[in-house]
Design an enzyme around this catalytic site. Structure first.
Site, PDB file in Angstrom:
ATOM      1  N   GLU A  36       0.685  -1.151   0.030  1.00  0.00           N
ATOM      2  CA  GLU A  36       0.009  -0.004   0.083  1.00  0.00           C
ATOM      3  C   GLU A  36       0.732   1.188  -0.041  1.00  0.00           C
ATOM      4  O   GLU A  36       1.887   1.350   0.933  1.00  0.00           O
ATOM      5  CB  GLU A  36      -0.929  -0.086   1.339  1.00  0.00           C
ATOM      6  CG  GLU A  36      -1.942   0.986   1.226  1.00  0.00           C
ATOM      7  CD  GLU A  36      -2.712   0.924   2.587  1.00  0.00           C
ATOM      8  OE1 GLU A  36      -3.360   1.981   3.102  1.00  0.00           O
ATOM      9  OE2 GLU A  36      -2.961  -0.310   3.418  1.00  0.00           O
ATOM     10  N   ASP A  49      -5.109  10.247   9.449  1.00  0.00           N
ATOM     11  CA  ASP A  49      -3.625   9.730   9.816  1.00  0.00           C
ATOM     12  C   ASP A  49      -3.002  10.256  11.053  1.00  0.00           C
ATOM     13  O   ASP A  49      -3.351  11.264  11.063  1.00  0.00           O
ATOM     14  CB  ASP A  49      -2.339   9.790   8.520  1.00  0.00           C
ATOM     15  CG  ASP A  49      -3.094   8.849   7.225  1.00  0.00           C
ATOM     16  OD1 ASP A  49      -3.102   7.763   7.722  1.00  0.00           O
ATOM     17  OD2 ASP A  49      -3.228   9.368   6.437  1.00  0.00           O
TER      18      ASP A  49
END
Length: 276
Positions: A50, A61
């Site tokens: 990824e 995030d």
């Protein structure tokens, strides 16, 4: 739809084990170093890769990946350069699945149809776009599926039985179960709770289930791998990379080896796990 992601999960099932999905930000800490790490990931034990498409406001995030995004942007990464990196990787590795993870703003700026065409041509296999809900499938998900790109959706501990069918409707490749609420990299997942959640999800889908958020050490990866079809590790790898930078953010000797060594240890944990 059948492609590299489906083929890899089929192979993992035949081997009787879970896979390891690694995450790093494209161009972190700089493009040449990132490409060296990327080229070494499959041999180190990454079953699927990824790649984060850096964005200035990565709201899902945590601090480690936010810092990775900023380092990469400072060093000139862009969507176009990310696709060039994938293209070069794919020329040397025709088999390892590549998933691009990111936010819709950079794709919209690039041009959504052009992005999908270029991603497919570069050798991308799937997309995880965290800020596009199922209600927006006509924007990117359906055009991606038409081009043979898997569109991978996230399920969370708060995804209830009423919401799950919408999440699964156009999902392909695998379902990514976010084992914790909140942002990446700040807490650890409890394997028992993950096992119960995976069992609930399996009752609703035949898709492979990958579990991420909060997996830092080989023992944690092994615990997840006993329940899920893959363990996803991102913040721990980005943190390992960051620990090998000098005060100016430049890579120090041994950075590549440290990151790939971490991947190797995680892969050994996953591969040694006995499936439930």
């Amino acid at each position: 739809m059948s492609g590299r992601i489906d083929a890899r999960f089929k192979a993992l099932k035949e081997e009787g084990r879970a896979g390891l999905v690694t995450f790093l930000c494209a161009g972190d800490p700089d493009i040449p170093t990132f490409e060296t790490i990327l080229a070494g990931l499959p041999q180190a034990g990454a079953d699927l890769i990824e790649i984060g498409m850096p964005f200035s406001d990565p709201m899902a995030d945590g601090p480690a990946i936010q810092a990775g995004n900023l380092r990469a942007l400072k060093n000139g990464i862009s969507v176009a350069r990310t696709l060039e990196i994938v293209r070069r990787f794919r020329a040397a590795d025709p088999a390892t699945p590549i998933i691009l993870m990111g936010y819709y703003n950079p794709i919209h700026h690039y041009g959504r149809h052009g992005f999908l065409d270029d991603a497919k041509e570069a050798g991308v296999d799937g997309l995880i776009i965290v800020d596009l809900p199922p209600e927006e499938d006509e924007e990117l998900c359906l055009p991606a599926l038409e081009r043979g790109l898997n569109f991978i959706r996230l399920a969370t501990p708060t995804t209830d039985a009423k919401r799950l069918p919408a999440v699964l409707a156009n999902t392909s490749g695998f379902l990514y179960y976010v084992s914790l609420t909140g942002i990446t990299g700040v807490k650890s997942a409890a394997a028992g709770e993950v096992g119960e959640a995976v069992a609930r999800l399996r009752a609703s889908t035949d898709l492979p289930i990958a579990v991420g958020f909060g997996i830092r050490e080989p023992e944690q990866a092994a615990a997840i791998a006993r329940h899920a079809d893959a363990a996803v590790v991102g913040s721990a790898l980005v943190s390992e990379l960051a620990s090998c930078l000098d005060e100016e953010g430049r890579p120090q000797p041994g950075l590549v080896e440290a990151v790939l060594g971490k991947v190797q240890a995680l892969a050994q944990g996953v591969r040694g796990a006995r499936r439930k």
